[in-house]
Structure formats: structure tokens, C-alpha cells
Design a protein around this motif. Structure first.
Motif, PDB file in Angstrom:
ATOM      1  N   LYS A 463       0.843  -1.206   0.000  1.00 23.34           N
ATOM      2  CA  LYS A 463       0.000   0.000   0.000  1.00 23.34           C
ATOM      3  C   LYS A 463       0.872   1.247   0.000  1.00 23.34           C
ATOM      4  N   ASN A 464       0.534   2.176  -0.849  1.00 19.46           N
ATOM      5  CA  ASN A 464       1.249   3.449  -0.839  1.00 19.46           C
ATOM      6  C   ASN A 464       0.437   4.410   0.025  1.00 19.46           C
ATOM      7  N   VAL A 465       0.769   4.442   1.316  1.00 15.30           N
ATOM      8  CA  VAL A 465       0.002   5.282   2.242  1.00 15.30           C
ATOM      9  C   VAL A 465       0.942   6.305   2.866  1.00 15.30           C
ATOM     10  N   PRO A 466       0.405   7.422   3.350  1.00 11.85           N
ATOM     11  CA  PRO A 466       1.269   8.369   4.054  1.00 11.85           C
ATOM     12  C   PRO A 466       1.766   7.762   5.362  1.00 11.85           C
ATOM     13  N   ARG A 467       2.919   8.243   5.799  1.00  2.00           N
ATOM     14  CA  ARG A 467       3.480   7.731   7.053  1.00  2.00           C
ATOM     15  C   ARG A 467       3.552   8.838   8.092  1.00  2.00           C
ATOM     16  N   LEU A 468       3.346   8.432   9.347  1.00  5.84           N
ATOM     17  CA  LEU A 468       3.544   9.331  10.477  1.00  5.84           C
ATOM     18  C   LEU A 468       4.743   8.800  11.263  1.00  5.84           C
ATOM     19  N   PHE A 469       5.815   9.598  11.317  1.00  5.91           N
ATOM     20  CA  PHE A 469       6.994   9.232  12.113  1.00  5.91           C
ATOM     21  C   PHE A 469       6.892   9.944  13.465  1.00  5.91           C
ATOM     22  N   VAL A 470       6.886   9.174  14.539  1.00  3.39           N
ATOM     23  CA  VAL A 470       6.872   9.768  15.881  1.00  3.39           C
ATOM     24  C   VAL A 470       8.238   9.488  16.501  1.00  3.39           C
ATOM     25  N   VAL A 471       9.030  10.551  16.701  1.00  6.79           N
ATOM     26  CA  VAL A 471      10.400  10.397  17.204  1.00  6.79           C
ATOM     27  C   VAL A 471      10.456  10.942  18.628  1.00  6.79           C
ATOM     28  N   GLU A 486      -1.356  -0.458  16.865  1.00  6.81           N
ATOM     29  CA  GLU A 486      -2.803  -0.350  17.105  1.00  6.81           C
ATOM     30  C   GLU A 486      -3.427   0.744  16.229  1.00  6.81           C
ATOM     31  N   VAL A 487      -2.751   1.894  16.142  1.00  4.19           N
ATOM     32  CA  VAL A 487      -3.302   3.005  15.349  1.00  4.19           C
ATOM     33  C   VAL A 487      -3.273   2.662  13.861  1.00  4.19           C
ATOM     34  N   LYS A 492      -5.900   1.946   9.023  1.00  2.00           N
ATOM     35  CA  LYS A 492      -5.672   1.299   7.712  1.00  2.00           C
ATOM     36  C   LYS A 492      -5.004   2.195   6.658  1.00  2.00           C
ATOM     37  N   ASN A 493      -5.435   3.455   6.521  1.00  4.45           N
ATOM     38  CA  ASN A 493      -4.905   4.262   5.405  1.00  4.45           C
ATOM     39  C   ASN A 493      -3.720   5.140   5.803  1.00  4.45           C
ATOM     40  N   TRP A 494      -3.100   4.843   6.948  1.00  5.18           N
ATOM     41  CA  TRP A 494      -1.846   5.475   7.358  1.00  5.18           C
ATOM     42  C   TRP A 494      -0.957   4.398   7.941  1.00  5.18           C
ATOM     43  N   GLU A 495       0.349   4.656   7.953  1.00  5.19           N
ATOM     44  CA  GLU A 495       1.264   3.770   8.674  1.00  5.19           C
ATOM     45  C   GLU A 495       2.021   4.621   9.689  1.00  5.19           C
TER      46      GLU A 495
END
Length: 518
Positions: A463-471, A486-487, A492-495
């Protein structure tokens, strides 16, 4: 023989490489293939070029992977000393070079995954904006080298959030009861290796098992609550036995070692079930021994309410018996004291002295408690409290099923709010000039072109989905790692990818706090 070097382009590594080829006619290897984990600074590159070993280097590449993929959605920068540089005033002189290093490492993570995210940061801790700006500079230089980085409608929505450890000091202190977090807190697991004794007839042998994602049973169980883990292992084992059409009675179900002897062809699979039953059993022994009485008090302190949702008026009534209990370890008492202080948003020096006396905490360990103030928390107060921003917590009544696991890490709220574009822009601003385009619901064409160090390349349809990086700067704990999965699973439409300078256990967190005195 040729040698392959996978090294960080640091002075120490370059010197070690040069030393291997220092003695004429007696080189360690015939030639060298050198791969740097990130861009090599000019002065070190020049030093390498002038050395005798330069003639013997057949390959020299920068591969830009200055991070460790710890799990499919978790990374570590393997840089635990960051905690000291970021939060210890005595280490201020080395802070800038440490932040430069972090920024480079984080940029290589984004470049590897083909991402050019919008950068935002928690504004309530001064150093976060500096680090965010450094990361942006590094990302810009990677983007200049590869203009396709972060291209596409979905990738344009990717975000990277810099958070300091002070945003949530409760999660790393609690006794977690999900399988992975509990095992790493209560058992002596080092470098992800679990050791246990397995009986085979008269013999008792020590076995070692690596807990990683090559074990599909571990992946399935690691985020489950300990209450259901043993049942689920047994259920899976029964299914496995039935699928292989083995005949078994109840006794041999219990005695896996006998089954392994009878069916050596299934040794690998049966050993896996045996290991996880042992691991769950070891966790439960610790829990029933002492942790069960701590969990209720910890959850009440973290939530401010009891299991029925009633506000707790007097926490002292619950915590004093634990502080007086000789069987509770010093570290567990310190965890309770810190949770109490956080719940009160700081206490007086006099009250802290009383708590330390009740708990008989050695003077040397008192610094663990005091030093949490370096993370921006109110610990010891003399009338004046620092104003601390607290996120409004989400009501999660429908999600919780266990009274001893009512707390949800703040990271989960941040992840969900960032994806739903509800995260407070005043407290989590984007760097000037770059805001992710929020276009939340739309799906995109799939592409297998980029990154995915953490996915099986054989998957036909990535899947080409947007990503959220939490650092999280200063350590990510296992409950926060679980939140990323879990999130992602729920939306589903984000990683969501979460990571930090290092992976944090509660004991590791307390040690890091103690070291802030040095």
C-alpha cells in the motif's frame, strides 16, 4: 581474503579501518569493501584518502542507513547517550554535535523509506525546535540529491513529529501487562534474548531464544494481555497438532518435551510453543509474587480515578502500605513515588523527605526522583509551579477490558490526532513554510518502489500510504511501540512508525534519570 566493512563514518571507525592496513606487507586483509552508514564528513574522508589503506579499498559507498530497524514499525538510533546530552545541563557542551548526529540518522531513515515528511515538534521543550530545524536541513540535502524523495499525493501528507521524553513520564514508569512490555520489564532479557530452563526427561538444559519478528507466534502474541497469552499459545498448539494429525493425550500436551522427542521433525515448531509457554509462566510468577498489588495503585495514580471511575481523594492511603512493605524493591517504590508526584504536579521538599523515609530509599537513589525535573516536570516545588501543557485525554471507555490496564500512553492520542488533523497546532507546530497537505480519506495508487525495509519484498501489493513518524528523544517504551501498531491497524490508510534514541524499559528509564546527576 577480502573484508566488508559496514561502519559509521566516525573518527574511531576510520582509525580502526586504517589500522587494519597499517603494517606494510602484513595487512589484515587483501582488500576492503567499505560501506558507510551515512555521509562521511570531508575531513575524515581526506584522512582516509591519505592513508596507506586507500589503495586497497575496492568499494567505497554511503548507504544511508544510520538507524536500526528494531521491528516492522519501530526503529532505534542506538544512541542512548542522547538522554544525557538532551536533559543533563552538565553535558550542554556536547549537545549540538549529538543533535547533528540524531538529525543525520533520522534523515537517513526518511531517505531509506523514500519520504520527505513535513516536520513538526512539541513546542513546550526548547530543544525540540532546534532539532526539528536540523532534521529539516538534512532532509533538504537528501531531497536535493534525489528529487523523487517524498513524491506522490500520499507521501505529500507524511509527517514527522519530534517529542521530548517529558511529554509523558507516566508510561515508562508503569508495570505494563501486555506480553512484550511485561517480559522486558520483569525478566532479565538482554539483547532480545530470553533464557529459560527446559526439562527433557532427566536432563535440564538452558535454552536461549531470540525474540524477534522471524517468530510469527511472538508477533501474534507480543501485544496481547498476559491474561490471554497462555490460553492462546495452547489454542495454537492444539491447532498445530490437529493440522499434523498427531495423536496426543492430555499428559503429553503438558509435557512438550516428550512430544518433541516423539516427533523430531516438528522440533522447531514445538520448541516455539514451549518457549512462549515458559515466557508467559515466568511473567505470571513475577506478577503473582509482587507486581499484582503494585498495578492497581499505579493505575489509580496514573488515571486519578479508580476502576469504577470514581475520583481518588487520598492517594496516600494506597501508597503508604507499599512504601512500608519490605518485600517491594527500591526501584518499584521509586516508580510509585514518581507517579504520585506527577499526579500532584509536584510536592514540597518536606513531603518528599517523608516519602523517602517511609520507603527507606538510599540517599544515592534520591537523585532519580529529583532529576525528573530536568525533563520539564514539577517535582519539588516551593509554592511556584511551572505551567505544564497537558493534552486533553481521550475517553477510551469502550476500549479497556482490564482494570489493571486502564492507562493509555499519551503517544497514542498524539498519533491519532496528528492523522485526523486534530493535533493542537499551537503546541505541535509545523516548521515554518512546510505543512502536510491533509487530504485524509483518499486512497492512492499502490507502488512497491520505495523503502519498506520493514515489509516482505515478496508482497505483490504494497500500500502506498502516508506515514507518520513519531520520534521520542530519550527513549521509547514498549507500550508506545504497541500504540504504533494499534493506530495503523485501526486506521488502515496510514502507517505509524515510532522510534527513539533507544528502547526503554522502566529500569533503564530510572537509570537514565539517575545518571543526569553525573
Amino acid at each position: 581474503m577480502d573484508a566488508v566493512y559496514l561502519i559509521t563514518p566516525s573518527e574511531k571507525s576510520i582509525k580502526a579501518l586504517v589500522a587494519d592496513f597499517q603494517t606494510p606487507n602484513r595487512h589484515m586483509y587483501r582488500s576492503a569493501h567499505v560501506f558507510f552508514t551515512e555521509a562521511c564528513p570531508d575531513e575524515l574522508f581526506n584522512e582516509l584518502c591519505k592513508s596507506p589503506c586507500a589503495k586497497l579499498i575496492k568499494t567505497l559507498k554511503e548507504i544511508n542507513i544510520a538507524f536500526l530497524p528494531y521491528e516492522s514499525q519501530v526503529f532505534s538510533l542506538d544512541n542512548p547517550e542522547t538522554f544525557q546530552y538532551y536533559y543533563n545541563p552538565a553535558k550542554a557542551s556536547g549537545r549540538m554535535s549529538n543533535m547533528e548526529r540524531l538529525a543525520e540518522q533520522i534523515a537517513t531513515l526518511c531517505a531509506t523509506l523514500g519520504e520527505y515528511p513535513s516536520v513538526r515538534y512539541r513546542v513546550d521543550f526548547d530543544r525540540n525546535v532546534e532539532l526539528a530545524q536540523l532534521i529539516q536541513q538534512k532532509l533538504d540535502s537528501y531531497k536535493a540529491d534525489d528529487p523523487t524523495m517524498g513524491e506522490g499525493p500520499e507521501k505529500a501528507r507524511s509527517q514527522l513529529i519530534i517529542i521530548d521524553r517529558g511529554f509523558d513520564c507516566i508510561s515508562p514508569l508503569l508495570h505494563e501487562l501486555t506480553f512484550q512490555a511485561m517480559a522486558y520489564d520483569l525478566l532479565p532479557i538482554e539483547n532480545d534474548v530470553y533464557k529459560y530452563e527446559a526439562a527433557s526427561g532427566q536432563d535440564v538444559r538452558e535454552k536461549e531464544v531470540l525474540l524477534d519478528e522471524n517468530d510469527d507466534l511472538w508477533v501474534e502474541l507480543r501485544h496481547q494481555h498476559i491474561a490471554v497469552v497462555s490460553q492462546n499459545v495452547t489454542k495454537n498448539l492444539k491447532k498445530f497438532i490437529e493440522s499434523k494429525r498427531m495423536t496426543t493425550d492430555k499428559t503429553s500436551m503438558r509435557d512438550l518435551s516428550q512430544m518433541i522427542k516423539k516427533m523430531p521433525q516438528y522440533q522447531k515448531e514445538l520448541s516455539k510453543y514451549s518457549c512462549h509457554l515458559h515466557l508467559a509462566e515466568d511473567c505470571m510468577k513475577q506478577y503473582q509474587g509482587s507486581v499484582d498489588k503494585l498495578c492497581k495503585v499505579e493505575q489509580d495514580l496514573a488515571m486519578g480515578t479508580d476502576a469504577e471511575g470514581e475520583k481518588i481523594k487520598d492517594h496516600m492511603r494506597n501508597i503508604v502500605p507499599i512504601l512500608l512493605d519490605q518485600n517491594v524493591s527500591t526501584y518499584d517504590k521509586i516508580r510509585i513515588i514518581l507517579l504520585y508526584i506527577i499526579s500532584k504536579n509536584g510536592i514540597s521538599e518536606e513531603n518528599l523527605t517523608k516519602l523517602i523515609q517511609h520507603a527507606q530509599i538510599p540517599q544515592a537513589e534520591k537523585s532519580i526522583i529529583i532529576n525528573m525535573a530536568n525533563l520539564g516536570m514539577n517535582i519539588v516545588i516551593d509554592g511556584m509551579r511551572r505551567k505544564i501543557y497537558q493534552m486533553n485525554r481521550k475517553e477510551r471507555i469502550t476500549e479497556q477490558t482490564y482494570q489493571m490496564s486502564r492507562w493509555t500512553p499519551v503517544a497514542k492520542d498524539i498519533m491519532e490526532d496528528a492523522i485526523e488533523d486534530k493535533l493542537d497546532h499551537k503546541h505541535f507546530p509545523f516548521l515554518a513554510g512546510r505543512v502536510a497537505t491533509s487530504n485524509l480519506g483518499r486512497s492512492a495508487p499502490t507502488s512497491a518502489r520505495y523503502g519498506h525495509w520493514h515489509k516482505d519484498r515478496s508482497q505483490a501489493n504494497i500500500k502506498n500510504v502516508p506515514r507518520l513518524f513519531v520520534v521520542i528523544i530519550g527513549g521509547v517504551c514498549f507500550s508506545e511501540m504497541r500504540c504504533a501498531y494499534e493506530v495503523t491497524q485501526a486506521l488502515k490508510n496510514w502507517e505509524v512508525i515510532v522510534g527513539s534514541s533507544h528502547i526503554l524499559t522502566p529500569e533503564g528509564f530510572l537509570s537514565d534519570l539517575r545518571d543526569l546527576s553525573s
